[in-house]
Design an enzyme around this catalytic site. Structure first.
Site: not given
Ligand code: NAD
Length: 261
Positions: A149, A162
């Site tokens: 991130s 986080y």
């Molecule tokens: P999201 O909530 O759609 O995806 C996260 C996924 O992780 C979900 O499908 C959830 O079920 C799964 N998950 C949670 N706990 C778990 C576990 N113990 N084992 C396996 N799977 C698990 O959100 P996203 O935005 O797609 O997030 C994906 C990644 O991107 C994350 O690591 C998040 O920190 C990172 N990220 C997202 C953003 C954003 O703005 N969306 C920005 C920076 C980083």
């Protein structure tokens, strides 16, 4: 065939953690479109990953869904064994699963800190180790890509655990990139900014919060999960063979925002 010659990941096998939704779903789908056989990791009840599987099926891709909590070494190892049994090996591992809970630091419950650490930092540690052991055994190198991130660098008030996990992921990547380089396994991070997915549901549902966020992004919009997925394709492909230990930010310029200057 002309089309298959264009595919960047033809013949590769990839695991994408947390790929039932959001960025992980986009990576799984785009990887399948690029010719990879994909393992869609998920947590929750059977059927949770059906949406991702049907998107991949619709484009004629190859995928299976496997339930595994990324913080659980036994479940992760079982997923890797299932991957090898189904597709014959493992070439690419994407640590995408992540969670966040927000509270002011002075009130943050330690139980939630522990849960965030388990998924966002212990998870990638466990997964990188298990994936790298398999790749070393195969002897043909590999690619590990961690979805970090902008908060591996940028503080975010109310989100201290986080930010701490993403900062930890930054150094996990740098350290194991050095240790795994002799095995031709590269390890890189993608650092997204604000990407429109379920994890940001609180901001997406609040116009004032969304406007404030957009004002911080020089390109003035949310990023799309597919834009992150396209970067992951590059990092997973042969074109990125000389890159390791780096973070690629994809944030509409957010980290370079000059504020009122
Ligand atoms: P999201 O909530 O759609 O995806 C996260 C996924 O992780 C979900 O499908 C959830 O079920 C799964 N998950 C949670 N706990 C778990 C576990 N113990 N084992 C396996 N799977 C698990 O959100 P996203 O935005 O797609 O997030 C994906 C990644 O991107 C994350 O690591 C998040 O920190 C990172 N990220 C997202 C953003 C954003 O703005 N969306 C920005 C920076 C980083």
């Amino acid at each position: 065939m002309f089309w298959s010659e264009q595919m960047k990941l033809q013949g590769k096998v990839a695991i994408v953690t947390g790929s039932a939704s959001g960025i992980g779903q986009a990576i799984a789908t785009v990887f399948a479109r690029q010719g990879a056989a994909v393992v869609v990791d998920y947590v929750g009840k059977p059927g949770t990953a059906d949406d991702t599987l049907s998107k991949i099926k619709a484009i004629g891709g190859k995928a299976i869904a496997v339930a595994a909590d990324v913080s659980n070494p036994q479940q992760v190892q079982a997923m890797i064994d299932q991957t090898v049994a189904a597709f014959g090996g493992l070439d690419i591992f994407i640590n995408n699963a992540g969670i966040e809970f927000k509270h002011p630091f002075l009130e943050f419950p330690v139980e939630q800190f522990q849960k965030i650490m388990a998924v966002n930092l212990q998870g990638p540690f466990v997964c990188c180790q298990a994936a790298a052991r398999q790749m070393v055994k195969q002897g043909r190198g590999g690619r590990i890509i961690n979805i970090s991130s902008i908060h591996e660098d940028l503080p975010m008030p109310t989100n201290a655990p986080y930010c701490a996990t993403k900062g930890g992921l930054r150094m996990l990547t740098r350290t194991i990139a050095v240790e795994l380089a002799p095995h031709k396994i590269t390890v890189n991070n993608i650092g997204p900014g604000a990407i429109f997915t379920p994890i940001d549901a609180d901001v997406e549902a609040n116009k004032a919060m969304e406007d404030a966020l957009m004002a911080e992004i020089p390109l003035g919009r949310w990023g799309k999960p597919e834009e992150v997925a396209n970067l992951a394709v590059f990092l997973a492909s042969d074109d990125a063979a000389y890159m390791t230990g780096s973070t690629c930010f994809i944030d509409g310029g957010m980290l370079r925002q000059a504020g009122a200057l």
